[in-house]
Structures are given as C-alpha cells and as structure tokens.
Design an enzyme around this catalytic site. Structure first.
Site, PDB file in Angstrom:
ATOM      1  N   GLU A 172      47.594  37.395  53.805  1.00  0.00           N
ATOM      2  CA  GLU A 172      46.360  36.770  53.299  1.00  0.00           C
ATOM      3  C   GLU A 172      46.687  35.627  52.338  1.00  0.00           C
ATOM      4  O   GLU A 172      47.249  35.839  51.270  1.00  0.00           O
ATOM      5  CB  GLU A 172      45.515  37.839  52.574  1.00  0.00           C
ATOM      6  CG  GLU A 172      44.249  37.309  51.932  1.00  0.00           C
ATOM      7  CD  GLU A 172      43.485  38.396  51.153  1.00  0.00           C
ATOM      8  OE1 GLU A 172      44.017  39.508  50.971  1.00  0.00           O
ATOM      9  OE2 GLU A 172      42.351  38.099  50.720  1.00  0.00           O
ATOM     10  N   ASP A 213      35.435  42.282  50.983  1.00  0.00           N
ATOM     11  CA  ASP A 213      36.201  42.107  49.750  1.00  0.00           C
ATOM     12  C   ASP A 213      35.323  41.466  48.688  1.00  0.00           C
ATOM     13  O   ASP A 213      35.256  40.244  48.573  1.00  0.00           O
ATOM     14  CB  ASP A 213      37.448  41.239  50.031  1.00  0.00           C
ATOM     15  CG  ASP A 213      38.379  41.178  48.821  1.00  0.00           C
ATOM     16  OD1 ASP A 213      38.158  41.941  47.862  1.00  0.00           O
ATOM     17  OD2 ASP A 213      39.322  40.363  48.834  1.00  0.00           O
ATOM     18  N   ASP A 239      36.247  31.710  43.735  1.00  0.00           N
ATOM     19  CA  ASP A 239      36.463  32.978  44.453  1.00  0.00           C
ATOM     20  C   ASP A 239      35.903  34.130  43.623  1.00  0.00           C
ATOM     21  O   ASP A 239      36.641  34.973  43.120  1.00  0.00           O
ATOM     22  CB  ASP A 239      37.981  33.137  44.684  1.00  0.00           C
ATOM     23  CG  ASP A 239      38.333  34.424  45.407  1.00  0.00           C
ATOM     24  OD1 ASP A 239      37.529  34.879  46.228  1.00  0.00           O
ATOM     25  OD2 ASP A 239      39.415  34.975  45.137  1.00  0.00           O
ATOM     26  N   LYS A 249      45.658  32.076  50.002  1.00  0.00           N
ATOM     27  CA  LYS A 249      44.652  31.800  48.980  1.00  0.00           C
ATOM     28  C   LYS A 249      44.884  30.420  48.389  1.00  0.00           C
ATOM     29  O   LYS A 249      46.017  29.936  48.378  1.00  0.00           O
ATOM     30  CB  LYS A 249      44.765  32.882  47.900  1.00  0.00           C
ATOM     31  CG  LYS A 249      43.694  32.830  46.847  1.00  0.00           C
ATOM     32  CD  LYS A 249      43.675  34.101  46.030  1.00  0.00           C
ATOM     33  CE  LYS A 249      42.651  33.979  44.926  1.00  0.00           C
ATOM     34  NZ  LYS A 249      42.469  35.191  44.159  1.00  0.00           N
ATOM     35  N   HIS A 290      38.641  32.215  49.885  1.00  0.00           N
ATOM     36  CA  HIS A 290      39.960  31.672  49.551  1.00  0.00           C
ATOM     37  C   HIS A 290      40.212  30.236  49.993  1.00  0.00           C
ATOM     38  O   HIS A 290      41.359  29.829  50.159  1.00  0.00           O
ATOM     39  CB  HIS A 290      41.047  32.577  50.138  1.00  0.00           C
ATOM     40  CG  HIS A 290      41.198  33.853  49.371  1.00  0.00           C
ATOM     41  ND1 HIS A 290      42.249  34.715  49.544  1.00  0.00           N
ATOM     42  CD2 HIS A 290      40.430  34.398  48.402  1.00  0.00           C
ATOM     43  CE1 HIS A 290      42.118  35.741  48.729  1.00  0.00           C
ATOM     44  NE2 HIS A 290      41.013  35.572  48.030  1.00  0.00           N
ATOM     45  N   ASP A 325      33.909  36.633  44.379  1.00  0.00           N
ATOM     46  CA  ASP A 325      33.774  37.952  45.010  1.00  0.00           C
ATOM     47  C   ASP A 325      32.412  38.595  44.767  1.00  0.00           C
ATOM     48  O   ASP A 325      32.319  39.768  44.387  1.00  0.00           O
ATOM     49  CB  ASP A 325      34.919  38.881  44.573  1.00  0.00           C
ATOM     50  CG  ASP A 325      36.261  38.408  45.095  1.00  0.00           C
ATOM     51  OD1 ASP A 325      36.466  38.461  46.309  1.00  0.00           O
ATOM     52  OD2 ASP A 325      37.102  37.966  44.297  1.00  0.00           O
ATOM     53  N   HIS A 374      38.585  39.054  55.406  1.00  0.00           N
ATOM     54  CA  HIS A 374      37.997  39.638  54.207  1.00  0.00           C
ATOM     55  C   HIS A 374      36.700  38.887  54.013  1.00  0.00           C
ATOM     56  O   HIS A 374      36.717  37.675  53.733  1.00  0.00           O
ATOM     57  CB  HIS A 374      38.891  39.425  52.975  1.00  0.00           C
ATOM     58  CG  HIS A 374      39.850  40.542  52.740  1.00  0.00           C
ATOM     59  ND1 HIS A 374      40.704  40.575  51.669  1.00  0.00           N
ATOM     60  CD2 HIS A 374      40.066  41.686  53.436  1.00  0.00           C
ATOM     61  CE1 HIS A 374      41.421  41.694  51.721  1.00  0.00           C
ATOM     62  NE2 HIS A 374      41.058  42.382  52.787  1.00  0.00           N
ATOM     63  N   TRP A 385      48.729  40.638  50.299  1.00  0.00           N
ATOM     64  CA  TRP A 385      48.270  39.540  49.452  1.00  0.00           C
ATOM     65  C   TRP A 385      49.036  39.618  48.125  1.00  0.00           C
ATOM     66  O   TRP A 385      49.163  40.694  47.548  1.00  0.00           O
ATOM     67  CB  TRP A 385      46.765  39.617  49.158  1.00  0.00           C
ATOM     68  CG  TRP A 385      46.386  38.607  48.116  1.00  0.00           C
ATOM     69  CD1 TRP A 385      46.329  37.251  48.270  1.00  0.00           C
ATOM     70  CD2 TRP A 385      46.123  38.854  46.725  1.00  0.00           C
ATOM     71  NE1 TRP A 385      46.018  36.648  47.075  1.00  0.00           N
ATOM     72  CE2 TRP A 385      45.890  37.603  46.105  1.00  0.00           C
ATOM     73  CE3 TRP A 385      46.052  40.015  45.947  1.00  0.00           C
ATOM     74  CZ2 TRP A 385      45.590  37.470  44.753  1.00  0.00           C
ATOM     75  CZ3 TRP A 385      45.757  39.897  44.591  1.00  0.00           C
ATOM     76  CH2 TRP A 385      45.516  38.632  44.003  1.00  0.00           C
ATOM     77  N   ASP A 407      40.285  35.194  54.087  1.00  0.00           N
ATOM     78  CA  ASP A 407      39.299  35.677  53.108  1.00  0.00           C
ATOM     79  C   ASP A 407      38.305  34.538  52.893  1.00  0.00           C
ATOM     80  O   ASP A 407      38.709  33.413  52.556  1.00  0.00           O
ATOM     81  CB  ASP A 407      40.026  36.055  51.805  1.00  0.00           C
ATOM     82  CG  ASP A 407      39.101  36.621  50.742  1.00  0.00           C
ATOM     83  OD1 ASP A 407      38.045  36.006  50.489  1.00  0.00           O
ATOM     84  OD2 ASP A 407      39.435  37.655  50.140  1.00  0.00           O
TER      85      ASP A 407
HETATM   86  C1  LIG Z   1      41.799  43.488  45.857  1.00  0.00           C
HETATM   87  C2  LIG Z   1      42.125  42.626  47.041  1.00  0.00           C
HETATM   88  O1  LIG Z   1      43.299  42.932  47.619  1.00  0.00           O
HETATM   89  C3  LIG Z   1      42.115  41.207  46.647  1.00  0.00           C
HETATM   90  O2  LIG Z   1      40.754  40.902  46.429  1.00  0.00           O
HETATM   91  C4  LIG Z   1      42.679  40.217  47.653  1.00  0.00           C
HETATM   92  O3  LIG Z   1      42.392  40.572  48.962  1.00  0.00           O
HETATM   93  C5  LIG Z   1      42.082  38.927  47.306  1.00  0.00           C
HETATM   94  O4  LIG Z   1      41.212  38.482  47.991  1.00  0.00           O
HETATM   95  C6  LIG Z   1      42.529  38.241  46.076  1.00  0.00           C
HETATM   96  O5  LIG Z   1      41.755  37.157  45.783  1.00  0.00           O
HETATM   97 MN   LIG Z   2      40.790  39.246  49.958  1.00  0.00          MN
END
Ligand SMILES: C[C@H](O)[C@H](O)[C@@H](O)C(=O)CO
Ligand SMILES: [Mn+2]
Length: 432
Positions: free
Chosen positions: A240, A340, A308, A242, A276, A310, A300, A199, A273
């Site tokens: 990955e 994630d 996003d 986004k 994303h 998290d 993820h 990523w 993810d």
């Molecule tokens: C830390 C991770 O690699 C990161 O979250 C990545 O996977 C991601 O999702 C970035 O938005």
């Molecule tokens: Mn991710």
C-alpha cells in the site's frame, strides 16, 4: 401500491377492471427493467461480495500491544465507549455484523494479537491469533491481515523497513515474515484467502538529501519478507503506497510509483487507499488501468477531507463511481475491498455500520446501472445518451431495492438500525 387497469374481456368484448397489488420492490424491479437492468441478478451478485471490515475503527487504532498511535496517522474525537480489550472489541464487531447485510471479512492488524505472553512483534505466531480465528468461525467470516509497522519503539526516526540501522530493519523484516505466516494460517483455517497488506509509515518531514537510499533498502527488505512462498489460495500479498503522512510531509519512501513497480515486477497486488493520493486524484479512474495489467487488486476505501483524514465513507459521487467501475470491469471477484477509516468523534459501532452499508449501497448502485447500454452509447459516440442515462439512473427507486436486500438478509432497513445502536450504547458502550 394498488393498480387498477381497464382490460377487455376476450369472450364478450366488455370492459372490466382488474386490480393488481404491487410492492414497492416489485415496482422498483419494473422501473429498472425499463432501463434494461435485471434487479434479481444484481442482488445475487451483491450477496457474493465480502467486504473487509477493519477492526481498528472500534478502538481508535490502538490495538492490544501499545497505548499510543504513531506513524503519521491520527484519530480525533473522544466519543465515549471505545472498546478497550478483545472481549469488548469482539462484542462490538459482532453487533455491527448483525446490522450489516451478508457475510463479510474482518481486517486485523498485528497489534491486535490476543495473548498473556510478553511477545514482541518480531516473534508473534499464529497461536496469538487463534481467538480471532475462533471468532471468525463463529461469525462465518474471513480474516485479512496487516503487519503493524507503527506505534512501536522500533520505529526509529520515522523509519522501519527503510531504516539505515540494520538492527531496526531486521526487526521489522522478522515482523513482516511473522505476519505472512499468520495470514497463511487464517487462509488455511477459514478456507477464504487472507489478504496480507504491507503499509509502512517511513518518510521524512522535510525535503530529503537521499531519496533512493531508503527506497533501495525498502526494496531489499520486501524481497526478504516475500522470499517465503505460500499457497495463493491461503494468502494474497499486497503493498500500500501513500503520498504523505503527518510529520512525513515531504517524502514517503513507500510511494505509489515505488509499490506499483515493485508489485508489477514481483507478481503482488497493489493496494490503493482512496485517501492516499493528491486531493484531485481519484481511485475510480485508476481501477481499469490496474486491472488491465493485474489479475487482482486491493482497496482501502476511506474518505479524505482535505487530507488523508480517514473520515467514514459516505455514499458520495466518488464512492459510487469507484463501485460502478468495479462492476463495469467485471472485477467483483478480483478485488479485495477493505475499509479504512477511524473516527473517534461518533459512535464507533455506527461508524462501521454506516461505512459497510454505504460500500454495499455503492456496489448495488453500480450493479443497477445499465452499464452495457451506456457503453454501447459511448461506442456509438452518443455522449448525450451517456449523460442522460447516468443522470436519470439517480432518480430510479434505488432505496426500495436496498430495503429488499436488507430484508432478505434479515437485517434492519435504513432508519431501523440506529435505535438498536443507541440501545447498545446505553446498555454496553457507555458503561465502559
Ligand atoms: C491502520 C491502517 O493500516 C492504515 O490506515 C494504513 O492502511 C493507512 O492507510 C495509513 O495511512
Ligand atoms: Mn489504508
């Protein structure tokens, strides 16, 4: 629960009473059998699933080679007790695993190398991760890996592999290659395929004047990183995509379409993810399409709140739908499930435990759904039955099956693990 049944004595025809003792789990098994679900088979399948727990929840994504977080991602909150070094992080991860049923994987980032050497990211080697391999062997887990293309001085103008500056690109290409070598070492040492997931944070804040240029450079850089061939038994490569990041709101070089095409053309895996995509897009609906054209898939699992963000994953409708799709597509052995999220506003160890257990609960929920019967109803255009079945499964005694899974794995049932975290917090985390 005690059950008393009237039964007729076959010899003399008189009525007698028989007393049965059933545990809540046995009752749950009967309830699920009533809708055509084999609970024991579901538990057996769940036991096989390794979920990759991300090391970066333990220290707010800081790693051991930098003290800032860049790349358009952010942790917020300052709950005390963050792990500050390898010993603390390993201790917290170990504690988390004692509260999570089953054997899993640990997802590492390259920034978590353990060494006294002053080694930059383009020069990291397997030996800098030996301590993690030793840890994994002790824990009986596998390892996954991620090159760290952020939180570094060579992220120039928000660009890494797609930078117009060749020296910058070359640095990150070397990093990508070094990381694949390390992931291959993980697979070789542990006998469990390591996912190496790429990523990058590259993009622009405002509408760019050139979209294809950075993407063409990214394409070439990936070709170079992936030109070294390894045994798929040891390493599985993923990319990955986004939609946007903080400070790169208008254009992301590594978009979903870019990587989906790149992966398809080069026989790699896409990593989806769940944070994303556009806010109303759901990954649960993408899984079947991806699996029809790919042997495997990586995830993820995260929880976007308006962006996003998290957040720690909840056992919400989308998580259950995602997990149920994996079950319906018979994909539990084809998918690399990683988590994630990074929340610094709550106990970080509890964040792992809640997230990991929720992912397992969602899978169990999917395994306890009468998927075959509901599919048959759909094919027969009995959409009423589909709706009724999917709704009523919600009130079956799911919690009793989950409790049995915890007990069989000798970990605390719901309600019993948090006091253990509170004690650890008092004795260990709050003393940091
Ligand atoms: C830390 C991770 O690699 C990161 O979250 C990545 O996977 C991601 O999702 C970035 O938005
Ligand atoms: Mn991710």
């Amino acid at each position: 629960m005690i059950y008393i049944y009237d039964i007729q004595n076959k010899d003399n025809g008189t009525n007698e009473q028989e007393v049965f003792l059933m545990s809540r789990f046995e009752e749950a098994k009967e309830a699920y059998a009533g809708v055509g679900v084999d609970v024991e088979a579901a538990l057996k399948q769940l036991q096989q699933v390794r979920i990759s727990m991300h090391c970066w929840q333990g220290d707010d994504v800081l790693g051991f080679d930098s003290d800032t977080l860049t790349g358009g991602i952010a942790t917020t909150g300052n709950y005390p007790g963050r792990a500050r070094n390898p010993e603390e992080l390993m201790a917290d991860i170990h504690k988390a695993y004692t509260l999570i049923p089953g054997k899993h994987k640990l997802n590492l980032h390259a920034s978590y190398r353990i060494t006294d050497e002053k080694v930059d990211r383009d020069k990291i080697e397997p030996k800098h991760f030996k301590a993690w391999v030793d840890f994994a062997k002790e824990e009986g887990i596998g390892l996954d890996f991620n090159p760290t293309f952020f939180s570094h001085k060579n992220v120039k103008d928000n660009m890494t592999l797609s930078s117009p500056d060749k020296a910058i690109r070359d640095f990150w290409i070397e990093h990508g290659k070094a990381c694949r070598k390390i992931a291959n070492y993980f697979g070789e040492e542990l006998g469990i395929t390591a996912l190496d997931n790429i990523w990058i944070p590259d993009g622009t804040k405002d509408v760019p004047a050139d979209r294809i240029g950075p993407r063409a450079r990214l394409k070439d850089a990936l070709d170079e990183i992936l030109s070294v061939k390894y045994d798929r038994k040891n390493i599985a490569d993923a990319v990955e995509g986004k939609v946007f990041g903080i400070g790169v709101e208008s254009y992301t070089v590594g978009s979903h379409e870019f990587y989906m095409n790149y992966a398809a053309k080069n026989g790699l895996m896409c990593l989806l993810d769940t944070g994303h995509y556009h806010p109303t897009e759901v990954v649960s609906d993408k899984i079947s399409s991806m699996l029809l054209f790919n042997d495997s898939l990586a995830l993820h699992v995260s929880r976007p709140v308006r962006w996003d963000s998290d957040h720690v994953i909840k056992l919400d409708d989308e998580l259950k739908e995602l997990a149920t799709e994996l079950v319906r597509c018979n994909a539990l052995d084809k998918v690399f499930i990683g988590l994630d999220f990074f929340d610094a506003s709550i106990n970080r160890l509890a964040a792992w435990v809640i997230g990991m257990r929720n992912m397992q609960k969602a899978l169990l929920y999917g395994l306890l759904t009468p998927n075959k019967e509901l599919k048959a109803a759909q094919d027969a255009a009995d959409f009423t039955k589909v709706l009724q079945g999917l709704e009523e499964i919600k009130t079956l005694p799911f919690g009793d099956v989950w409790a049995e899974f915890c007990q069989r794995n000798e970990v605390p049932v719901d309600g019993k693990w948090y006091p253990i975290v509170k004690e650890y917090e008092k004795d260990v985390q709050f003393k940091r």
